[in-house]
Design a protein around this motif. Structure first.
Motif, PDB file in Angstrom:
ATOM      1  N   LEU A  77       3.485 -44.042 -38.693  1.00  8.17           N
ATOM      2  CA  LEU A  77       3.505 -44.642 -37.400  1.00  8.17           C
ATOM      3  C   LEU A  77       5.080 -43.810 -37.378  1.00  8.17           C
ATOM      4  N   ASP A  78       6.219 -42.933 -36.555  1.00  9.44           N
ATOM      5  CA  ASP A  78       7.673 -42.551 -36.385  1.00  9.44           C
ATOM      6  C   ASP A  78       7.753 -43.006 -35.027  1.00  9.44           C
ATOM      7  N   LEU A  79       8.139 -44.271 -34.652  1.00 10.42           N
ATOM      8  CA  LEU A  79       8.667 -44.147 -33.043  1.00 10.42           C
ATOM      9  C   LEU A  79      10.018 -43.738 -33.220  1.00 10.42           C
ATOM     10  N   PHE A  80      10.334 -42.227 -32.214  1.00  9.38           N
ATOM     11  CA  PHE A  80      11.379 -42.150 -31.919  1.00  9.38           C
ATOM     12  C   PHE A  80      11.246 -41.081 -32.268  1.00  9.38           C
ATOM     13  N   SER A  81      10.577 -40.159 -32.762  1.00 12.02           N
ATOM     14  CA  SER A  81      10.621 -39.169 -33.930  1.00 12.02           C
ATOM     15  C   SER A  81      11.585 -38.014 -34.012  1.00 12.02           C
ATOM     16  N   GLY A  82      12.111 -37.850 -32.869  1.00 13.70           N
ATOM     17  CA  GLY A  82      13.375 -37.160 -32.597  1.00 13.70           C
ATOM     18  C   GLY A  82      13.169 -35.358 -33.292  1.00 13.70           C
ATOM     19  N   THR A  83      13.650 -35.577 -33.681  1.00 19.67           N
ATOM     20  CA  THR A  83      13.364 -33.994 -34.729  1.00 19.67           C
ATOM     21  C   THR A  83      12.450 -33.960 -35.812  1.00 19.67           C
ATOM     22  N   GLY A  84      11.981 -35.133 -36.301  1.00 17.00           N
ATOM     23  CA  GLY A  84      10.428 -35.356 -37.351  1.00 17.00           C
ATOM     24  C   GLY A  84      12.000 -35.719 -38.250  1.00 17.00           C
ATOM     25  N   ASN A  85      12.676 -35.921 -38.348  1.00 11.51           N
ATOM     26  CA  ASN A  85      13.986 -35.599 -39.701  1.00 11.51           C
ATOM     27  C   ASN A  85      12.850 -36.527 -40.550  1.00 11.51           C
ATOM     28  N   ILE A  86      13.084 -37.826 -40.396  1.00 11.72           N
ATOM     29  CA  ILE A  86      11.774 -39.411 -41.107  1.00 11.72           C
ATOM     30  C   ILE A  86       9.811 -38.698 -41.669  1.00 11.72           C
ATOM     31  N   SER A  87       9.310 -38.073 -40.073  1.00  5.00           N
ATOM     32  CA  SER A  87       8.626 -37.794 -40.894  1.00  5.00           C
ATOM     33  C   SER A  87       7.819 -36.511 -41.723  1.00  5.00           C
ATOM     34  N   LEU A  88       8.769 -35.387 -41.361  1.00  2.47           N
ATOM     35  CA  LEU A  88       9.178 -34.537 -42.592  1.00  2.47           C
ATOM     36  C   LEU A  88       9.264 -35.011 -44.064  1.00  2.47           C
ATOM     37  N   GLU A  89      10.127 -35.891 -44.461  1.00  2.32           N
ATOM     38  CA  GLU A  89      10.429 -36.354 -45.688  1.00  2.32           C
ATOM     39  C   GLU A  89       9.431 -37.502 -45.479  1.00  2.32           C
ATOM     40  N   PHE A  90       8.669 -38.113 -44.792  1.00  2.00           N
ATOM     41  CA  PHE A  90       7.452 -38.306 -45.565  1.00  2.00           C
ATOM     42  C   PHE A  90       6.053 -37.410 -46.293  1.00  2.00           C
ATOM     43  N   ALA A  91       6.017 -36.776 -45.336  1.00  2.59           N
ATOM     44  CA  ALA A  91       4.797 -35.822 -45.432  1.00  2.59           C
ATOM     45  C   ALA A  91       5.275 -35.304 -47.223  1.00  2.59           C
ATOM     46  N   SER A  92       6.693 -34.421 -47.007  1.00  2.87           N
ATOM     47  CA  SER A  92       6.982 -33.874 -48.331  1.00  2.87           C
ATOM     48  C   SER A  92       6.927 -34.659 -49.476  1.00  2.87           C
ATOM     49  N   ARG A  93       7.288 -36.104 -49.536  1.00  2.00           N
ATOM     50  CA  ARG A  93       6.318 -36.976 -50.106  1.00  2.00           C
ATOM     51  C   ARG A  93       5.183 -37.343 -50.425  1.00  2.00           C
ATOM     52  N   GLY A  94       4.262 -36.928 -49.496  1.00  4.47           N
ATOM     53  CA  GLY A  94       3.325 -37.044 -49.771  1.00  4.47           C
ATOM     54  C   GLY A  94       1.869 -38.299 -49.935  1.00  4.47           C
ATOM     55  N   ALA A  95       2.658 -38.407 -47.822  1.00  4.90           N
ATOM     56  CA  ALA A  95       2.831 -40.133 -46.912  1.00  4.90           C
ATOM     57  C   ALA A  95       0.448 -38.977 -47.225  1.00  4.90           C
ATOM     58  N   GLN A  96      -0.085 -40.292 -47.206  1.00  9.66           N
ATOM     59  CA  GLN A  96      -1.329 -39.483 -45.972  1.00  9.66           C
ATOM     60  C   GLN A  96      -1.467 -38.791 -44.621  1.00  9.66           C
ATOM     61  N   GLU A  97      -1.091 -39.757 -43.700  1.00  8.71           N
ATOM     62  CA  GLU A  97      -1.368 -39.176 -42.377  1.00  8.71           C
ATOM     63  C   GLU A  97       0.161 -40.168 -41.347  1.00  8.71           C
ATOM     64  N   ILE A  98       0.748 -39.446 -40.571  1.00 18.04           N
ATOM     65  CA  ILE A  98       1.841 -39.828 -40.074  1.00 18.04           C
ATOM     66  C   ILE A  98       2.000 -39.737 -38.852  1.00 18.04           C
ATOM     67  N   ILE A  99       1.974 -40.401 -38.102  1.00 13.77           N
ATOM     68  CA  ILE A  99       2.001 -39.896 -36.383  1.00 13.77           C
ATOM     69  C   ILE A  99       3.358 -40.455 -35.506  1.00 13.77           C
ATOM     70  N   SER A 100       3.940 -39.298 -35.107  1.00  9.63           N
ATOM     71  CA  SER A 100       5.215 -39.271 -34.746  1.00  9.63           C
ATOM     72  C   SER A 100       4.901 -38.990 -32.914  1.00  9.63           C
ATOM     73  N   VAL A 101       6.516 -39.910 -32.567  1.00 12.92           N
ATOM     74  CA  VAL A 101       5.948 -39.529 -30.901  1.00 12.92           C
ATOM     75  C   VAL A 101       7.307 -40.417 -30.611  1.00 12.92           C
ATOM     76  N   ASP A 102       7.677 -38.839 -30.184  1.00 12.03           N
ATOM     77  CA  ASP A 102       8.573 -38.650 -29.215  1.00 12.03           C
ATOM     78  C   ASP A 102       8.064 -38.372 -27.522  1.00 12.03           C
ATOM     79  N   ARG A 103       9.339 -38.761 -26.759  1.00  9.85           N
ATOM     80  CA  ARG A 103       9.251 -38.543 -25.135  1.00  9.85           C
ATOM     81  C   ARG A 103       9.584 -36.995 -24.815  1.00  9.85           C
ATOM     82  N   ASP A 104      10.783 -36.188 -25.852  1.00  8.64           N
ATOM     83  CA  ASP A 104      11.426 -35.285 -25.417  1.00  8.64           C
ATOM     84  C   ASP A 104      10.069 -33.630 -25.627  1.00  8.64           C
ATOM     85  N   PHE A 105      10.162 -33.141 -25.075  1.00  9.56           N
ATOM     86  CA  PHE A 105       9.542 -32.042 -25.429  1.00  9.56           C
ATOM     87  C   PHE A 105       9.706 -31.216 -26.373  1.00  9.56           C
ATOM     88  N   GLY A 106      11.136 -30.736 -25.876  1.00 11.66           N
ATOM     89  CA  GLY A 106      11.491 -29.853 -27.041  1.00 11.66           C
ATOM     90  C   GLY A 106      11.761 -30.589 -28.867  1.00 11.66           C
TER      91      GLY A 106
END
Length: 177
Positions: A48-77
């Motif tokens: 779970l990636d909270l305040f994910s922003g650009t997804g910098n951390i989520s994308l890094e986890f995905a690149s390294r093979g994490a099975q599931e990543i939930i990313s949460v941010d309130r900004d529509f952009g």
């Protein structure tokens, strides 16, 4: 900003300049992932990636093979950028949600292996993140919560606090279940 490891290592990310973010620096991100890769098998993790922003951390986890990543941010952009980037890079394990993090946490019932939170540094209720995560039992047994914050702040008074690592102006506080 770039992906520093895994199958997408070296890919540069160019989010729109108008997004209200302060991405984790490449140096701090590299140090964080060195710690995590020595302690955990990233490919086994539900994150779970909270305040994910650009997804910098989520994308890094995905690149390294994490099975599931939930990313949460309130900004529509931010939400839109991460959703589009995930699709473009075929990272189907990332599920982006546009939501206030505290509302999301208070309604969430799933458990995660790792929760990463990178709130705005001026947010006054950063310590509440750990309280909610542990009160709601959102971490699986042996799970890890990591909160990125200003290095001058101290989150060590929480009973599940285990470590703090400083990288210039930023720090990561670690909590375990």
């Amino acid at each position: 900003m770039r992906i520093i490891g895994g199958t997408l290592k070296g890919i540069r990310l160019n989010p729109p300049k108008k997004l209200p973010v302060r991405p984790t620096t490449d140096i701090a991100k590299e140090a964080l992932f060195n710690i995590l890769e020595n302690q955990l098998e990233i490919s086994d993790l539900k994150i779970l990636d909270l305040f994910s922003g650009t997804g910098n951390i989520s994308l890094e986890f995905a690149s390294r093979g994490a099975q599931e990543i939930i990313s949460v941010d309130r900004d529509f952009g931010c939400y839109g950028y991460l959703k589009a980037t995930s699709k473009e890079l075929n990272l189907h394990q990332i599920k982006a949600f546009k939501s206030d993090v505290f509302k999301f946490l208070n309604t969430e019932t799933q458990q995660f292996d790792l929760i990463f939170a990178d709130p705005p540094y001026d947010l006054t209720n950063i310590p509440e993140i750990a309280k909610i995560v542990f009160d709601k039992k959102l971490l699986k047994p042996g799970g890890v919560l990591i909160i990125e914050h200003q290095s001058m702040h101290n989150l060590s008074n929480h009973p599940n606090f285990t470590d703090k690592r400083k990288y210039g102006y930023s720090a990561f506080s670690f909590f375990t279940n």
